[in-house]
Design a protein around this motif. Structure first.
Motif, PDB file in Angstrom:
ATOM      1  N   THR A  62       0.825  -1.209   0.000  1.00 17.28           N
ATOM      2  CA  THR A  62       0.000   0.000   0.000  1.00 17.28           C
ATOM      3  C   THR A  62       0.857   1.255   0.000  1.00 17.28           C
ATOM      4  OG1 THR A  62      -1.771  -1.150   1.176  1.00 17.28           O
ATOM      5  CG2 THR A  62      -1.808   1.252   1.218  1.00 17.28           C
ATOM      6  N   ALA A  63       1.852   1.297   0.892  1.00 13.37           N
ATOM      7  CA  ALA A  63       2.738   2.459   0.963  1.00 13.37           C
ATOM      8  C   ALA A  63       3.573   2.595  -0.302  1.00 13.37           C
ATOM      9  CB  ALA A  63       3.645   2.340   2.187  1.00 13.37           C
ATOM     10  N   LYS A  64       4.057   1.464  -0.796  1.00 16.90           N
ATOM     11  CA  LYS A  64       4.868   1.474  -2.010  1.00 16.90           C
ATOM     12  C   LYS A  64       4.087   2.058  -3.184  1.00 16.90           C
ATOM     13  CE  LYS A  64       6.971  -1.815  -5.257  1.00 16.90           C
ATOM     14  NZ  LYS A  64       7.345  -3.232  -5.469  1.00 16.90           N
ATOM     15  N   ASN A  65       2.880   1.568  -3.389  1.00 16.26           N
ATOM     16  CA  ASN A  65       2.079   2.043  -4.521  1.00 16.26           C
ATOM     17  C   ASN A  65       1.706   3.508  -4.365  1.00 16.26           C
ATOM     18  OD1 ASN A  65       2.136  -0.433  -5.848  1.00 16.26           O
ATOM     19  ND2 ASN A  65       0.300  -1.170  -4.809  1.00 16.26           N
ATOM     20  N   LEU A  66       1.410   3.925  -3.137  1.00 17.58           N
ATOM     21  CA  LEU A  66       1.055   5.315  -2.887  1.00 17.58           C
ATOM     22  C   LEU A  66       2.204   6.247  -3.247  1.00 17.58           C
ATOM     23  CD1 LEU A  66      -0.851   7.481  -1.655  1.00 17.58           C
ATOM     24  CD2 LEU A  66       0.265   7.021   0.546  1.00 17.58           C
ATOM     25  N   ILE A  67       3.401   5.921  -2.780  1.00 16.70           N
ATOM     26  CA  ILE A  67       4.564   6.779  -3.013  1.00 16.70           C
ATOM     27  C   ILE A  67       4.939   6.812  -4.490  1.00 16.70           C
ATOM     28  CG2 ILE A  67       7.037   6.989  -2.572  1.00 16.70           C
ATOM     29  CD1 ILE A  67       6.467   5.889   0.260  1.00 16.70           C
ATOM     30  N   ILE A  68       5.048   5.622  -5.103  1.00 16.51           N
ATOM     31  CA  ILE A  68       5.457   5.568  -6.510  1.00 16.51           C
ATOM     32  C   ILE A  68       4.421   6.244  -7.401  1.00 16.51           C
ATOM     33  CG2 ILE A  68       5.866   4.021  -8.473  1.00 16.51           C
ATOM     34  CD1 ILE A  68       7.245   2.110  -6.591  1.00 16.51           C
ATOM     35  N   ASN A  69       3.143   5.974  -7.167  1.00 15.26           N
ATOM     36  CA  ASN A  69       2.097   6.552  -8.010  1.00 15.26           C
ATOM     37  C   ASN A  69       2.053   8.073  -7.897  1.00 15.26           C
ATOM     38  OD1 ASN A  69       1.297   4.069  -8.987  1.00 15.26           O
ATOM     39  ND2 ASN A  69      -0.351   3.812  -7.497  1.00 15.26           N
ATOM     40  N   ASN A  70       2.148   8.585  -6.687  1.00 14.07           N
ATOM     41  CA  ASN A  70       2.101  10.036  -6.497  1.00 14.07           C
ATOM     42  C   ASN A  70       3.267  10.731  -7.191  1.00 14.07           C
ATOM     43  OD1 ASN A  70      -0.242   9.884  -5.049  1.00 14.07           O
ATOM     44  ND2 ASN A  70       0.706  10.155  -3.040  1.00 14.07           N
ATOM     45  N   LEU A  71       4.433  10.121  -7.109  1.00 15.49           N
ATOM     46  CA  LEU A  71       5.600  10.718  -7.756  1.00 15.49           C
ATOM     47  C   LEU A  71       5.539  10.569  -9.263  1.00 15.49           C
ATOM     48  CD1 LEU A  71       8.267  12.144  -7.497  1.00 15.49           C
ATOM     49  CD2 LEU A  71       9.364   9.967  -6.930  1.00 15.49           C
ATOM     50  N   PHE A  72       5.153   9.373  -9.721  1.00 14.19           N
ATOM     51  CA  PHE A  72       5.090   9.099 -11.160  1.00 14.19           C
ATOM     52  C   PHE A  72       4.118  10.030 -11.875  1.00 14.19           C
ATOM     53  CE2 PHE A  72       3.144   6.829 -14.749  1.00 14.19           C
ATOM     54  CZ  PHE A  72       4.257   6.509 -15.497  1.00 14.19           C
ATOM     55  N   LEU A  73       2.951  10.241 -11.286  1.00 11.81           N
ATOM     56  CA  LEU A  73       1.917  11.042 -11.949  1.00 11.81           C
ATOM     57  C   LEU A  73       2.266  12.526 -12.002  1.00 11.81           C
ATOM     58  CD1 LEU A  73      -1.309   9.278 -10.616  1.00 11.81           C
ATOM     59  CD2 LEU A  73      -0.280   9.104 -12.886  1.00 11.81           C
ATOM     60  N   GLN A  74       3.249  12.936 -11.213  1.00 13.45           N
ATOM     61  CA  GLN A  74       3.754  14.306 -11.327  1.00 13.45           C
ATOM     62  C   GLN A  74       4.658  14.482 -12.538  1.00 13.45           C
ATOM     63  OE1 GLN A  74       5.612  15.822  -7.760  1.00 13.45           O
ATOM     64  NE2 GLN A  74       4.053  14.936  -6.412  1.00 13.45           N
ATOM     65  N   LEU A  75       5.146  13.361 -13.060  1.00  8.08           N
ATOM     66  CA  LEU A  75       6.174  13.417 -14.109  1.00  8.08           C
ATOM     67  C   LEU A  75       5.709  12.899 -15.465  1.00  8.08           C
ATOM     68  CD1 LEU A  75       9.079  11.980 -11.909  1.00  8.08           C
ATOM     69  CD2 LEU A  75       8.774  14.378 -12.554  1.00  8.08           C
ATOM     70  N   PHE A  76       4.725  11.989 -15.494  1.00 11.55           N
ATOM     71  CA  PHE A  76       4.370  11.307 -16.732  1.00 11.55           C
ATOM     72  C   PHE A  76       2.848  11.192 -16.894  1.00 11.55           C
ATOM     73  CE2 PHE A  76       8.482   9.540 -15.410  1.00 11.55           C
ATOM     74  CZ  PHE A  76       9.239   9.722 -16.562  1.00 11.55           C
ATOM     75  N   ASN A  77       2.423  11.031 -18.158  1.00 13.73           N
ATOM     76  CA  ASN A  77       1.045  10.669 -18.477  1.00 13.73           C
ATOM     77  C   ASN A  77       1.010   9.150 -18.607  1.00 13.73           C
ATOM     78  OD1 ASN A  77      -1.200   9.848 -20.304  1.00 13.73           O
ATOM     79  ND2 ASN A  77      -1.648  12.041 -20.314  1.00 13.73           N
ATOM     80  N   GLU A  78       0.366   8.491 -17.649  1.00 16.82           N
ATOM     81  CA  GLU A  78       0.471   7.032 -17.560  1.00 16.82           C
ATOM     82  C   GLU A  78      -0.132   6.327 -18.767  1.00 16.82           C
ATOM     83  OE1 GLU A  78      -0.137   3.447 -14.319  1.00 16.82           O
ATOM     84  OE2 GLU A  78      -1.090   5.390 -13.970  1.00 16.82           O
ATOM     85  N   LYS A  79      -1.320   6.716 -19.186  1.00 20.82           N
ATOM     86  CA  LYS A  79      -1.981   6.033 -20.297  1.00 20.82           C
ATOM     87  C   LYS A  79      -1.172   6.151 -21.579  1.00 20.82           C
ATOM     88  CE  LYS A  79      -6.450   5.606 -22.639  1.00 20.82           C
ATOM     89  NZ  LYS A  79      -7.855   6.106 -22.703  1.00 20.82           N
ATOM     90  N   ASN A  80      -0.663   7.332 -21.882  1.00 21.46           N
ATOM     91  CA  ASN A  80       0.134   7.533 -23.102  1.00 21.46           C
ATOM     92  C   ASN A  80       1.428   6.735 -23.052  1.00 21.46           C
ATOM     93  OD1 ASN A  80      -1.811   9.259 -24.052  1.00 21.46           O
ATOM     94  ND2 ASN A  80      -0.691  11.138 -23.579  1.00 21.46           N
ATOM     95  N   LEU A  81       2.092   6.754 -21.893  1.00 20.26           N
ATOM     96  CA  LEU A  81       3.356   6.034 -21.776  1.00 20.26           C
ATOM     97  C   LEU A  81       3.139   4.527 -21.858  1.00 20.26           C
ATOM     98  CD1 LEU A  81       6.373   6.106 -21.404  1.00 20.26           C
ATOM     99  CD2 LEU A  81       6.036   6.265 -18.920  1.00 20.26           C
ATOM    100  N   SER A  82       2.034   4.039 -21.276  1.00 16.77           N
ATOM    101  CA  SER A  82       1.730   2.609 -21.339  1.00 16.77           C
ATOM    102  C   SER A  82       1.592   2.153 -22.787  1.00 16.77           C
ATOM    103  CB  SER A  82       0.451   2.308 -20.562  1.00 16.77           C
ATOM    104  OG  SER A  82       0.126   0.939 -20.654  1.00 16.77           O
TER     105      SER A  82
END
Length: 223
Positions: free
Chosen positions: A154-174
């Protein structure tokens, strides 16, 4: 990763020439076999003398189609182990999110971000951390251990997701990063397809039922 561009951190890629040279070097010592060959050996318990090599490629990255074409041009089989969850959901696996974060952000800055959520100074690192991540400098070793083993999911996903979404557009990158269903079918026609699970979970940390479920979710999608 197969790219002509080489990054200093996060994403460590090979060029196709690198791969070709490695295959040529291996061919001096090994006979390349397919997963069908290997399954036959196991089922028939027929392990003939010789040195054998089965080339494997993880995660179902779109750029691995270049490696697929190279193998076919050389007449050499391989196995491409695909993560299916990110392809179904147009998301990124946590491991790929972290790799992309590290490609644009220093480990020191990532640690500063994590400090907003946990006290990193109390983390106990294992004595064998040098062997766990033998190719990384010490700050990177600590960051990987912290994220992969210290934090709960839970903590891992929260931290990574919050940081990732500040930097990238997830759907486009996927869409850019992972194989399409037509590319997966192309690999399957050559009997080169395998599953790397659905969500690229660290299976050794899971209960048996959760391991089975992750694999079954992947098989259901591929079938």
């Amino acid at each position: 990763y197969f790219r002509e561009e080489t990054l200093s951190r996060g994403i460590y890629s090979l060029t196709l020439k690198d791969l070709s040279d490695q295959i040529d070097a291996l061919s001096k010592y090994y006979k390349f076999i397919s997963q069908i060959d290997l399954i036959g050996m196991i089922n028939e318990k027929n392990y003939s003398d010789g040195n054998y090599c089965l080339l494997t490629f993880d995660d179902g990255l779109k750029e691995q189609m270049q490696a697929f074409d190279l193998l076919n041009s050389k007449g050499i089989p391989g196995v491409f182990f695909v993560n299916t969850g990110p392809i179904k959901q147009k998301t990124l696996a946590s491991v790929h999110k972290l790799q992309h974060i590290r490609s644009v952000m220093s480990d020191d800055n990532i640690f500063e971000f994590i400090k907003k959520y946990i006290d990193v100074d109390i983390v106990q690192y294992p004595k064998n951390i040098e062997r766990l991540y033998r190719y990384d400098p010490l700050p990177s070793k600590k960051l990987k251990f912290l994220i992969n083993f210290h934090l709960d999911s839970t903590a891992k996903n929260l931290i990574i997701n919050n940081l990732f979404l500040q930097l990238f557009n997830e759907k486009n990158l996927s869409k850019q990063l992972y194989m399409s269903t037509s590319e997966i079918k192309k690999i399957h026609k050559e009997n080169y397809l395998g599953t790397h699970g659905d969500m690229h979970l660290p299976l050794a940390t899971l209960e048996k039922k959760d391991i089975k479920q992750d694999i079954q979710d992947s098989l259901d999608f591929l079938e």
